[in-house]
Scaffold this motif. Structure first.
Motif, PDB file in Angstrom:
ATOM      1  N   ASN A 291       0.766  -1.179   0.034  1.00 42.68           N
ATOM      2  CA  ASN A 291      -0.024   0.005  -0.159  1.00 42.68           C
ATOM      3  C   ASN A 291       0.624   1.381  -0.003  1.00 42.68           C
ATOM      4  OD1 ASN A 291      -2.333  -1.402  -0.078  1.00 42.68           O
ATOM      5  ND2 ASN A 291      -2.626  -1.390   2.074  1.00 42.68           N
ATOM      6  N   VAL A 292       2.315   1.100   0.085  1.00 38.75           N
ATOM      7  CA  VAL A 292       2.856   2.206  -0.058  1.00 38.75           C
ATOM      8  C   VAL A 292       3.512   2.259  -1.698  1.00 38.75           C
ATOM      9  CG1 VAL A 292       5.250   3.332   0.460  1.00 38.75           C
ATOM     10  CG2 VAL A 292       3.886   2.096   2.025  1.00 38.75           C
ATOM     11  N   LEU A 293       2.846   3.276  -2.507  1.00 37.36           N
ATOM     12  CA  LEU A 293       3.009   3.142  -3.958  1.00 37.36           C
ATOM     13  C   LEU A 293       4.305   4.066  -4.203  1.00 37.36           C
ATOM     14  CD1 LEU A 293      -0.769   3.694  -4.893  1.00 37.36           C
ATOM     15  CD2 LEU A 293       0.436   1.589  -4.436  1.00 37.36           C
ATOM     16  N   THR A 294       5.194   3.646  -4.813  1.00 38.40           N
ATOM     17  CA  THR A 294       6.233   4.093  -5.404  1.00 38.40           C
ATOM     18  C   THR A 294       6.412   4.289  -6.806  1.00 38.40           C
ATOM     19  OG1 THR A 294       7.840   2.153  -5.114  1.00 38.40           O
ATOM     20  CG2 THR A 294       7.647   3.511  -3.168  1.00 38.40           C
ATOM     21  N   SER A 295       7.426   4.857  -7.233  1.00 48.19           N
ATOM     22  CA  SER A 295       7.572   5.245  -8.646  1.00 48.19           C
ATOM     23  C   SER A 295       8.754   4.126  -9.224  1.00 48.19           C
ATOM     24  CB  SER A 295       8.043   6.350  -9.189  1.00 48.19           C
ATOM     25  OG  SER A 295       8.331   6.682 -10.497  1.00 48.19           O
ATOM     26  N   SER A 296       8.452   3.548 -10.018  1.00 49.12           N
ATOM     27  CA  SER A 296       9.676   2.562 -10.679  1.00 49.12           C
ATOM     28  C   SER A 296      10.368   3.291 -11.710  1.00 49.12           C
ATOM     29  CB  SER A 296       8.948   1.353 -11.221  1.00 49.12           C
ATOM     30  OG  SER A 296       8.017   1.309 -12.265  1.00 49.12           O
ATOM     31  N   ILE A 297      10.202   4.345 -12.147  1.00 54.80           N
ATOM     32  CA  ILE A 297      10.641   5.309 -13.128  1.00 54.80           C
ATOM     33  C   ILE A 297      10.958   6.638 -12.791  1.00 54.80           C
ATOM     34  CG2 ILE A 297       9.802   3.766 -15.025  1.00 54.80           C
ATOM     35  CD1 ILE A 297       7.943   6.067 -15.339  1.00 54.80           C
ATOM     36  N   ASP A 298      11.897   7.291 -13.457  1.00 55.97           N
ATOM     37  CA  ASP A 298      12.319   8.703 -13.266  1.00 55.97           C
ATOM     38  C   ASP A 298      11.299   9.467 -14.584  1.00 55.97           C
ATOM     39  OD1 ASP A 298      14.128   8.532 -11.411  1.00 55.97           O
ATOM     40  OD2 ASP A 298      15.934   8.570 -12.899  1.00 55.97           O
ATOM     41  N   GLY A 299      10.537  10.355 -13.906  1.00 49.43           N
ATOM     42  CA  GLY A 299       9.728  11.052 -14.806  1.00 49.43           C
ATOM     43  C   GLY A 299       8.659  11.991 -14.483  1.00 49.43           C
ATOM     44  N   LYS A 300       7.533  12.025 -14.776  1.00 46.91           N
ATOM     45  CA  LYS A 300       6.712  13.062 -14.450  1.00 46.91           C
ATOM     46  C   LYS A 300       5.330  12.591 -14.032  1.00 46.91           C
ATOM     47  CE  LYS A 300       4.524  16.957 -16.803  1.00 46.91           C
ATOM     48  NZ  LYS A 300       4.474  17.595 -18.080  1.00 46.91           N
ATOM     49  N   VAL A 301       4.471  13.190 -13.184  1.00 45.56           N
ATOM     50  CA  VAL A 301       3.445  12.758 -12.766  1.00 45.56           C
ATOM     51  C   VAL A 301       2.269  13.220 -13.835  1.00 45.56           C
ATOM     52  CG1 VAL A 301       1.392  12.712 -11.061  1.00 45.56           C
ATOM     53  CG2 VAL A 301       3.782  12.608 -10.338  1.00 45.56           C
ATOM     54  N   PHE A 302       1.673  12.454 -14.826  1.00 43.61           N
ATOM     55  CA  PHE A 302       0.761  12.758 -15.718  1.00 43.61           C
ATOM     56  C   PHE A 302      -0.855  12.891 -15.267  1.00 43.61           C
ATOM     57  CE2 PHE A 302       4.158  11.736 -18.616  1.00 43.61           C
ATOM     58  CZ  PHE A 302       4.161  12.939 -19.387  1.00 43.61           C
ATOM     59  N   SER A 303      -1.092  12.025 -14.469  1.00 41.95           N
ATOM     60  CA  SER A 303      -2.478  11.840 -13.883  1.00 41.95           C
ATOM     61  C   SER A 303      -2.718  11.394 -12.515  1.00 41.95           C
ATOM     62  CB  SER A 303      -3.288  11.232 -15.071  1.00 41.95           C
ATOM     63  OG  SER A 303      -4.718  11.569 -14.588  1.00 41.95           O
ATOM     64  N   ILE A 304      -3.429  12.014 -11.675  1.00 44.84           N
ATOM     65  CA  ILE A 304      -3.912  11.374 -10.269  1.00 44.84           C
ATOM     66  C   ILE A 304      -5.365  11.272 -10.396  1.00 44.84           C
ATOM     67  CG2 ILE A 304      -4.081  11.935  -7.944  1.00 44.84           C
ATOM     68  CD1 ILE A 304      -1.663  13.778  -8.307  1.00 44.84           C
TER      69      ILE A 304
END
Length: 365
Positions: A195-208
């Motif tokens: 339940n701790v959501l992490t990013s697997s890439i370097d980039g940008k948040v496009f949508s929530i």
């Protein structure tokens, strides 16, 4: 080239209207581009849709749309506030269970001490029973007394064995309790990590897709992150056309977000598994340039499968049944059957039936 062809046709139409004759065209070589139609959407070149594994409450969203993120960065936390309390309780239960399962626990010490005393009592009673059996055999004591001493020794053995069984059962029960609490703790920790959501890439948040305090069902997307400035097309190609699509082919596409503009891409991946629901194959194409596209925007595309210079006529001149009015022997206008090929803009390819320089008419004079 497309504008030139249209203007040339307009000029022919104007000329023929002055002479009140059908529009005519001299067969010539044109650039023919044959393409396969595809539709789909535009996505970041590298992206991930982060989803909820189980139905969970969204405790925290730690980023905003448009934020730059790094690999491993925590983006959101799901779950229930009570999970921290549950972890503390299970930690304490596990420590207590391990203490109880150790040889130094009060109950274990008590049973061991009782077993030691019971063994001593049995050894004493067993020696007395043996002594009385020997005396009874010599008629020194009554046989009944010897039997009584034997029964007492057997009872002492039973008590000793029973205490040993209780000790082993206690150890098994305590160890089982340790395993049970350990399993519960591991499951809760795993759930918390999930339940701790992490990013697997370097980039940008496009949508929530959700807000703090809402509940996400299992499989619901929470965030879309992806590479910034690099995009690709995810296209669907009909199964009847897929055999003509090859890696490296050029793709021309349009998207409603940039109405009237045409962009290019290159086929980079062909997934060789048909999607049964639409009888199509998935094709990916890397987008040229670094335009700021909007992920998940719909696109319409043409995959260029052939470029050639070929004999062509305006498609408006072609009659039903693939025939044409043309000047025959002696200048007489006759209907000629054609073998046609690809359509390219206002042009249609002529594979046979005409040659360069032949004069064709839009209708019979």
């Amino acid at each position: 080239m497309k504008k030139f062809c249209i203007l040339a046709l307009a000029g022919l139409a104007a000329l023929s209207s002055c002479k009140k004759e059908p529009a005519s065209f001299k067969v010539t070589t044109q650039a023919i581009n044959e393409a396969v139609y595809a539709s789909g959407e535009i996505m970041p070149a590298e992206y991930e849709v982060i989803k909820a594994v189980t139905s969970e409450h969204i405790l925290k969203i730690l980023v905003a749309q448009g934020n730059q993120v790094q690999k491993g960065q925590v983006l959101a936390v799901l779950g229930q506030p009570s999970q921290n309390t549950q972890l503390d309780i299970l930690d304490k239960q596990l420590r207590l269970a391990r203490q109880n399962a150790s040889d130094s626990s009060a109950r274990a010490r008590e049973l061991r001490q009782k077993a030691v005393l019971a063994r001593k009592q049995y050894e004493q009673d067993s020696a007395e029973a043996q002594n009385y059996r020997e005396l009874a055999a010599e008629k020194a004591v009554p046989a009944q007394e010897a039997r009584h001493r034997a029964i007492k020794a057997q009872a002492s053995l039973t008590e000793y064995n029973n205490l040993q069984y209780q000790y082993r059962a206690l150890r098994d029960d305590q160890r089982g309790n340790v395993l049970s609490v350990s399993k519960q703790l591991a499951q809760l920790r795993e759930l918390r990590e999930t339940n701790v959501l992490t990013s697997s890439i370097d980039g940008k948040v496009f949508s929530i897709y959700h807000t703090e305090g809402s509940t996400a069902a299992a499989g619901d997307p929470i965030l879309l992150t992806g590479s910034a400035g690099r995009f690709k097309l995810e296209l669907l190609v009909d199964e009847r056309d897929i055999a003509q699509v090859k890696l490296g082919q050029k793709v021309f596409f349009e998207t409603d977000a940039f109405a009237g503009k045409q962009f290019t891409a290159t086929v980079s991946k062909i997934v060789p598994v048909i999607q049964k629901e639409n009888r199509s194959f998935k094709v990916e194409a890397g987008v040229a340039g670094t335009a700021a596209f909007f992920p998940q925007s719909s696109v319409e595309a043409n995959i260029l499968i052939r470029q050639a210079n070929a004999l062509a006529i305006p498609s408006t001149f072609l009659l039903p049944g693939d025939s044409i009015w043309t000047a025959g022997a002696g200048g007489k206008v006759v209907k000629q059957k054609l073998n046609t090929g690809a359509r390219s803009g206002p042009w249609i390819e002529i594979k046979s039936g005409l040659k360069a320089g032949d004069l064709v008419y839009e209708k019979a004079p």
